[in-house]
Design an enzyme around this catalytic site. Structure first.
Site, PDB file in Angstrom:
ATOM      1  N   HIS A   8       0.895  -1.345   0.146  1.00 23.84           N
ATOM      2  CA  HIS A   8       0.104  -0.069  -0.026  1.00 23.84           C
ATOM      3  C   HIS A   8       0.841   1.334   0.068  1.00 23.84           C
ATOM      4  O   HIS A   8       0.873   2.104   0.989  1.00 23.84           O
ATOM      5  CB  HIS A   8      -0.770   0.303   1.237  1.00 23.84           C
ATOM      6  CG  HIS A   8      -2.203  -0.843   1.085  1.00 23.84           C
ATOM      7  ND1 HIS A   8      -2.987  -0.775   2.022  1.00 23.84           N
ATOM      8  CD2 HIS A   8      -2.818  -1.224   0.058  1.00 23.84           C
ATOM      9  CE1 HIS A   8      -4.129  -1.562   1.877  1.00 23.84           C
ATOM     10  NE2 HIS A   8      -3.961  -1.653   0.513  1.00 23.84           N
ATOM     11  N   TYR A  66       2.468   1.573   5.643  1.00 27.26           N
ATOM     12  CA  TYR A  66       1.914   1.630   7.083  1.00 27.26           C
ATOM     13  C   TYR A  66       1.400   0.051   6.945  1.00 27.26           C
ATOM     14  O   TYR A  66       0.857  -0.328   8.139  1.00 27.26           O
ATOM     15  CB  TYR A  66       1.072   2.443   7.141  1.00 27.26           C
ATOM     16  CG  TYR A  66       1.473   4.031   7.391  1.00 27.26           C
ATOM     17  CD1 TYR A  66       1.729   4.927   6.403  1.00 27.26           C
ATOM     18  CD2 TYR A  66       1.562   4.404   8.909  1.00 27.26           C
ATOM     19  CE1 TYR A  66       2.219   6.001   6.627  1.00 27.26           C
ATOM     20  CE2 TYR A  66       2.134   5.819   8.924  1.00 27.26           C
ATOM     21  CZ  TYR A  66       2.390   6.416   7.940  1.00 27.26           C
ATOM     22  OH  TYR A  66       2.606   7.929   8.118  1.00 27.26           O
ATOM     23  N   HIS A  67       1.034  -0.445   5.879  1.00 27.20           N
ATOM     24  CA  HIS A  67       0.411  -1.800   5.602  1.00 27.20           C
ATOM     25  C   HIS A  67       1.190  -2.825   4.693  1.00 27.20           C
ATOM     26  O   HIS A  67       1.370  -2.617   3.514  1.00 27.20           O
ATOM     27  CB  HIS A  67      -1.037  -1.530   4.888  1.00 27.20           C
ATOM     28  CG  HIS A  67      -1.733  -0.596   5.501  1.00 27.20           C
ATOM     29  ND1 HIS A  67      -2.712   0.481   4.732  1.00 27.20           N
ATOM     30  CD2 HIS A  67      -1.975   0.030   6.567  1.00 27.20           C
ATOM     31  CE1 HIS A  67      -3.417   1.344   5.565  1.00 27.20           C
ATOM     32  NE2 HIS A  67      -2.567   1.141   6.768  1.00 27.20           N
ATOM     33  N   GLN A  68       1.638  -3.760   5.320  1.00 30.20           N
ATOM     34  CA  GLN A  68       2.265  -4.657   4.765  1.00 30.20           C
ATOM     35  C   GLN A  68       1.563  -6.091   4.754  1.00 30.20           C
ATOM     36  O   GLN A  68       0.878  -6.490   5.654  1.00 30.20           O
ATOM     37  CB  GLN A  68       3.684  -5.216   5.432  1.00 30.20           C
ATOM     38  CG  GLN A  68       4.494  -3.862   5.542  1.00 30.20           C
ATOM     39  CD  GLN A  68       4.326  -3.253   6.745  1.00 30.20           C
ATOM     40  OE1 GLN A  68       4.074  -3.795   7.849  1.00 30.20           O
ATOM     41  NE2 GLN A  68       4.423  -1.840   6.919  1.00 30.20           N
TER      42      GLN A  68
END
Ligand SMILES: Cc1cc2nc3c(=O)[nH]c(=O)nc-3n(C[C@H](O)[C@H](O)[C@H](O)COP(=O)(O)OP(=O)(O)OC[C@H]3O[C@@H](n4cnc5c(N)ncnc54)[C@H](O)[C@@H]3O)c2cc1C
Length: 645
Positions: free
Chosen positions: A413, A580-582
């Protein structure tokens, strides 16, 4: 604080600290704090890869020698002896170099130096009007009681869960509720309301994975993830979207699993949303949200309140600091929900436990081995659940000998945004973490179009996001920091990155934006600029390494800017990107040729080894992922119980 040892100089060279001192004076300008070099070393100490750290320090030491200086700067004068103006010119030359290694050197040293200046209390905070923490942390009792373990001790349980964040906390509680004897091993420490100092550098060090130093190998995207008891749910911004229907439909198709559309996953999403008290009633807009909402309204674009997992939050100005941990305990992180539930049902929690491998016997998981402080801890179990996050879970599985699809299909993201300067004070660090979003671009670009949100910007992270061209230029930007607002765009990526492991077993993340995502990042950025201009910004700037800004109101200014930012590109460090999102690095599916875990979250290769974190997403969730992770982990608990009995 990680211990900082002064680097030993090679013969005829200068210690790395002296080279860093000279470079810091070039990056920050004369008179920067003498503590900056030691802070930079303490930041570099936290790098995931020992090899990267040693290489960087070796280059810095080399720059302290005449021969090294000649190779790296074109002059014989060792870098430690350069004046601030000469050092500034060296960093500028590295930035513009055709050699990737020099550009990366500039990026690494600039980011660490700006963090070392702006994330610590000092004159920089006074200059920009940043107040720092709003008083001391409250003196409230701790609600959880992690157990201590002795050297050589071995624990036994039904299920050992690695990681205590969104996926780990939820699955631990649900397994314990089903009667399992659960042990949770968490690499981070236990920090609760009374520990949250709200100092940015302490939060980075104590609550974030690798002290917030993690990035893709080309340094093109910084990777932010929590690492503390409660994982990302402690530091995150409380946005709690259920997985959209179109995403669930895609996941069913990609994975070959009916559960995504049969109502099974939906039921788990409802259950976790209820446990987390998700509501849109605690979304009072911050000044950043007010401006974004105003811009969106003037453009006639979509805007809606964000659902959030908070209870009893007065939503005063202090809210902006709860990305460093919520002192009120209002954020319904797993610390305040699922880990309490798990502990109440007898689950044992161990913190500071870095799990290094899964113990496997005859293709069946039988426990794990962890490092706790200076000693080794073994936990024997009937089943192992990996929930260490989408970077660390594949690393653990790879260290344990798994292969195939493990580590592939990583999505990030990639986030970026525009900064707008406003006539009035904004104080971008203040107010609800995020309260509004816009899905306008989904209407024009489809299901992979970016969404727009804001995030709180404290000066350490803000200073790194801001383009650095010279000490004076960066300082001038920071001087108007308090009047800046961010509109951020988050791209639902189709790029497949890959997590591998280094010689020391720690993760390395390869990720190169593909053409579709480059276009979407550019479209998201352009939309952010348009929103800020409509909201009344006097100047709008992208986060490109080169300055791209425009003054709204001038004819064609926006179009020219949008065109220039598109042409400037986004990959390889040209644009500051944050993840911030994996997600997706051990994805779920029926086919072992394209997925790492099956519909029960069990790895295709090792029996009784399950994954219940964001790694299992078949594709990017397209919305902030916490609730999706928890929903899947909630469902997974039932499947795991069926296997373990
Ligand atoms: C600043 C920030 C803001 C965010 N805001 C939002 C938001 O508003 N809404 C949203 O939906 N999402 C948000 N996210 C993302 C969300 O928090 C994460 O996607 C989510 O927490 C990931 O859950 P997880 O279970 O996969 O891993 P995590 O929650 O990251 O938990 C993994 C845990 O495993 C531990 N661990 C790692 N390796 C090991 C090991 N070897 N041994 C033992 N333990 C280990 C880690 O220390 C960590 O605590 C945000 C993230 C950040 C960083």
């Amino acid at each position: 604080m990680a211990t900082v040892t002064r680097e030993r100089a090679p013969t005829g060279g200068q210690p790395a600290a002296d080279v860093l001192a000279a470079l810091a004076a070039g990056i920050l300008g004369p008179g920067c704090s003498p503590e900056v070099p030691a802070r930079v070393l303490s930041i570099l100490d936290q790098l995931a890869s020992r090899r990267d750290r040693e290489q960087l320090l070796a280059i810095l030491r080399l720059a302290g020698t005449r021969a090294g200086a000649l190779a790296l700067t074109g002059h014989r004068k060792p870098v430690a002896g350069l004046s601030p103006a000469e050092a500034e010119a060296v960093v500028q030359r590295w930035q513009a170099s055709r050699l990737g290694v020099q550009r990366q050197l500039a990026a690494a040293v600039t980011a660490a130096t700006l963090t070392a200046c702006y994330a610590w209390p000092g004159p920089a905070w006074t200059r920009i009007g940043y107040p720092g923490p709003l008083g001391p942390a409250p003196d409230v009792p701790k609600r959880l009681h992690p157990i201590a373990t002795a050297p050589g001790e071995e624990l036994a349980c039904d299920v050992v869960v690695v990681g205590s964040g969104a996926g780990g906390g939820t699955v631990a509680a649900e397994l314990a509720r089903a009667g399992a004897d659960v042990v949770v091993l968490e690499k981070g420490g236990y920090a609760s309301e009374s520990d949250f100092s709200h100092l940015e550098h302490e939060a980075n060090r104590d609550l974030y994975l690798y002290g917030l130093t993690l990035a893709t190998t080309d340094l093109g995207c910084r990777i932010l993830a929590g690492s503390t008891l409660g994982g990302g749910t402690v530091v995150n911004y409380s946005t709690s979207f259920k997985t959209p229907g179109f995403v669930l439909a895609e996941w069913a198709k990609v994975s070959g699993l009916d559960a995504f559309v049969s109502g099974e996953v939906e039921a788990s999403l409802d259950a976790v949303a209820e446990r987390l008290s998700v509501t849109t009633g605690a979304s009072r807009p911050s000044p950043r949200d007010v401006l974004m909402e105003r811009g969106l309204a003037r453009l006639g674009w979509h805007c809606a309140p964000l659902p959030r997992n908070v209870r009893g939050c007065p939503q005063h100005t202090g809210c902006g600091w709860c990305g460093f941990g919520c002192r009120l305990g209002a954020k319904q992180s797993t610390l305040r929900t699922y880990l309490e539930d798990a502990a109440a049902r007898g689950a044992r929690l161990v913190v500071g436990a870095d799990v290094r491998r899964v113990l496997i016997n005859d293709a069946r998981a039988v426990g794990v081995e962890a490092r706790v402080g200076g000693h080794r801890l073994r936990v024997r179990a009937k089943a192992v659940v990996a929930a260490a996050g989408a970077i660390e879970t594949p690393a653990l599985l790879l260290r344990s000998g798994l292969t195939g699809q493990v580590g592939r299909h990583l999505h990030l993201h990639p986030g970026t945004g525009a900064l707008g300067t406003f006539a009035q004070g904004v104080r971008p660090w203040e107010g609800t973490l995020q309260a509004r979003y816009s899905a306008e671009l989904r209407g024009t670009l489809g299901e992979y179009g970016p969404i727009l949100e804001t995030v709180p910007l404290h000066p350490g992270t803000g200073a790194v996001g801001m383009p650095w061209r010279s000490a004076a230029d960066h300082r001038a930007l920071m001087d108007r920091y308090a009047s800046m607002s961010l509109c951020a765009s988050l791209t639902r990526d189709t790029t497949s990155g890959r997590v591998r492991i280094d010689r020391d077993g720690n993760p390395r993340v390869a990720y190169k934006l593909n053409g579709t995502d480059e276009r979407h990042v550019a479209a998201g950025l352009a939309a952010c600029g348009q929103v800020l201009a409509a909201a009344g910004a006097t100047e709008v700037m992208s986060l490109h390494a080169e300055r791209h800004s425009f003054r709204p109101g001038r004819p064609d200014a926006f179009e020219a800017w949008a065109d220039a930012t598109r042409r400037a590109g986004a990959g390889g460090g040209r644009l500051t990107l944050f993840s911030y999102h994996q997600m997706g690095s051990c994805r779920m599916g029926t086919d072992p040729a394209t997925s790492a875990v099956d519909g029960d979250h069990q790895t295709h290769q090792v029996e009784r080894l399950f994954v219940t974190d964001s790694s299992v997403f078949p594709t990017a969730s397209g919305v902030n992922p916490m609730l999706s992770i928890m929903g899947l982990a909630h469902r997974a608990a039932g499947r795991i119980t069926a296997h373990v009995g």
